[in-house]
Scaffold this active site. Structure first.
Site, PDB file in Angstrom:
ATOM      1  N   HIS A 116     -11.398   9.503  14.511  1.00 52.14           N
ATOM      2  CA  HIS A 116     -12.104  10.606  15.137  1.00 52.14           C
ATOM      3  C   HIS A 116     -11.203  11.813  15.351  1.00 52.14           C
ATOM      4  CE1 HIS A 116     -15.405   7.761  16.858  1.00 52.14           C
ATOM      5  NE2 HIS A 116     -15.619   8.091  15.620  1.00 52.14           N
ATOM      6  N   CYS A 151     -18.621  12.997  -1.501  1.00 49.21           N
ATOM      7  CA  CYS A 151     -18.920  13.578  -0.191  1.00 49.21           C
ATOM      8  C   CYS A 151     -18.068  12.968   0.916  1.00 49.21           C
ATOM      9  CB  CYS A 151     -20.400  13.418   0.142  1.00 49.21           C
ATOM     10  SG  CYS A 151     -20.938  11.707   0.352  1.00 49.21           S
TER      11      CYS A 151
END
Length: 561
Positions: A187, A486
């Site tokens: 994160h 992606c």
């Protein structure tokens, strides 16, 4: 304190400033101190603390938007989990204090997540953060050290960083992030790239840096200099300024130096991310994550609500392409309005993605119908893809469902190794591929993306990962199908050239990464990209692959990459 530390660079650029070392040590509440006797009041106090944390995380998520917002919303759901509340209430009835009940209640969940590993194991850090915030509320103290109040940007140093501590920061406040834990897909890495802030993770010894020590962090090389000389700082700042100027000079659609078009697209988690994508010159959307519509709800979103959310994004790119990923639920993203799956020893390898949609076809049918109606009202080119497809049979099932809904283009995510290995079979059923390098690496190397000790296995330069991307692209090309990328790898400007050399037809990434990728491609021909890709695949390690590729990409030096 002087010297250097070495970590993994995950967000490019150089940041300089005094170290602010964030401490998050939270001692366990004492186990042998019962509550005062009023179990009802103590239970209410514990549940109120959980709700205050949930509301705070939700509010921060709404303000942050983007990747950080999505992570914070997921944490808010953890704090509001009914099973957690019931467990805390039960512990209070047994005589535990509110703080101890919260601590032990989270402990039960923590053990289950840690044992599950994979996606769920990666949520342990998020769970710990929610727990610590609830304990801070109960004990009347801040959850972490407050950032410096001065105007000078600082380097934020920590063992790891919670999304709630970083998602609302700005580059005007923080010059760089340096953490001892984390990896390229943690994160901290995702939020740093979304903010455009240099970041170094998996850096041993970082928290031993004395607060206030001048720190120069290089988010490309992973080198952290302590008390650098004035010449080193000036050189880094000069290089950063030159890099910004070089990137700003390249505009327009993505293409190689010899005119080979490579559409550069943005990954978004909802309409709130559109402004950032447009500001950085995205030509469309390569990954529209639709989970925000479904998570944290007692009932599924209506077809009308879905249609409005899809249409808003389609209208932002008239004539451009928008690739929507159907609901990717299961594992760490359970849906309250669906019955839980049966016993899953490892949910990350269980009923998630396309597998969950096969169990509940009505959810997929409603979503596809809403997408078809939105597409009929827009000039954008809508492409719809399914997550976690592993076989040609699954690809065929999804393509048939899309055709029945009236959708013109049905694709699949390549994030399971079997899909890359049998890409030619899947290409016979699907209209396009999109490679998700984050999950593909996690499954190919059997390595949890949140475990710092395994961060090297998530290096997108791993030659084996490049082999899998090449297999997927070749399988697609054999059927005249486009294969895009992606995953986070697409946002690395050097690796972007390699991906194009491997056959990637488009690249989608966090919006702030677009200018650097656009500039790197513009300085190299398609043949140079192919040579770089060939050299990288022939290497034996990520470092060797990176060096071998750079030898064929001379234009990088002028961009400070």
């Amino acid at each position: 304190m002087s010297g250097t530390l070495q970590g993994i660079g995950v967000s490019p650029g150089a940041g300089f400033g005094p170290a602010h070392v964030m401490s998050r040590a939270v001692p366990p509440p004492p186990a042998d101190v019962p509550h005062g006797g009023d179990a009802g009041a103590e239970r209410d106090r514990a549940l109120l603390a959980l709700e205050r944390v949930a509301a705070d995380l939700q509010e921060r998520g709404e303000r942050a938007g983007g990747e950080g917002g999505k992570i914070l919303q997921a944490q808010a759901l953890m704090a509001r989990d009914p099973g957690l509340s019931d467990g805390v209430a039960e512990l209070v009835r047994a005589g535990k204090s509110a703080a101890r009940a919260v601590y032990e209640g989270f402990g039960r969940y923590r053990s289950m997540l840690a044992e599950a590993g994979g996606y769920l194991g990666a949520r342990v850090a998020d769970l710990d953060d929610v727990r610590d915030r609830a304990l801070a509320v109960l004990e009347g103290r801040p959850v972490a050290d407050a950032p410096p109040a001065g105007a000078e940007p600082y380097v934020l140093v920590a063992r790891d960083l919670a999304p709630a501590d970083t998602a609302l920061l700005s580059p005007d406040q923080v010059a760089a992030f340096v953490t001892e834990e984390g990896g390229p897909t943690s994160h901290t890495s995702i939020i740093a790239r979304a903010m455009g802030v240099p970041a170094v993770v998996a850096c041993p010894g970082a928290t031993a840096v004395a607060p206030g020590t001048p720190v120069l962090a290089d988010g490309s090389s992973g080198l952290v200099r302590l008390a650098p000389s004035g010449e080193e700082v000036s050189a880094a700042r000069g290089a950063a300024a030159a890099r910004r100027a070089a990137l700003a000079a390249v505009t327009g659609p993505g293409a190689t130096a010899d005119g080979h078009a490579v559409p550069l697209l943005a990954n978004i988690g909802g309409p709130q991310d559109l402004a950032d994508a447009l500001e950085h010159g995205a030509e469309g959307v390569g990954l529209y994550r639709t989970e925000f519509l479904f998570l944290g709800r007692a009932e599924a979103p209506s077809a009308e609500e879905q249609e409005a959310a899809y249409l808003e994004v389609l209208e932002a790119f008239p004539g451009g392409q928008v690739v929507v990923r159907t609901l990717d639920a299961g594992a760490d993203k359970p849906l309250a309005f669906l019955p839980p799956p049966g016993e899953e020893p490892n949910p990350a390898l269980g009923e998630r993605g396309i597998r969950l949609l096969r169990l509940h076809p009505e959810v997929m049918e409603t979503q596809l119908a809403a997408l078809a109606r939105a597409a009929s009202r827009s000039t954008a080119v809508l492409r719809v893809m399914a997550p976690m497809v592993a076989t040609a049979e699954e690809a065929a099932l999804f393509a048939a469902a899309c055709r029945e809904a009236g959708l013109a283009s049905a694709g699949v995510m390549i994030e399971v190794p079997s899909a890359a290995l049998r890409a030619a079979d899947l290409a016979a059923e699907a209209d396009f591929f999109s490679v998700g390098t984050n999950d593909l690496a996690q499954y190919a190397f059997a390595a949890d993306r949140q475990v710092a000790a395994l961060a090297a296995l998530h290096d997108a330069w791993q030659p084996a990962l490049l082999d899998l991307v090449a297999l997927a692209a070749a399988g697609a090309a054999g059927r005249d199908r486009p294969c895009g990328v992606c995953g986070e790898a697409a946002g690395d400007p050097v690796l972007a050239c390699v991906l194009v050399g491997l056959g990637a037809a488009s690249l989608s990434m966090s919006a702030p990464a677009l200018p650097a990728v656009r500039a790197a491609l513009a300085r190299h021909s398609r043949e140079q990209c192919r040579l770089a890709a060939r050299a990288a695949r022939a290497a034996a390690s990520p470092a060797q692959a990176r060096d071998a590729a750079r030898a064929h990409l001379p234009g990088l030096s002028g961009l400070g990459l």
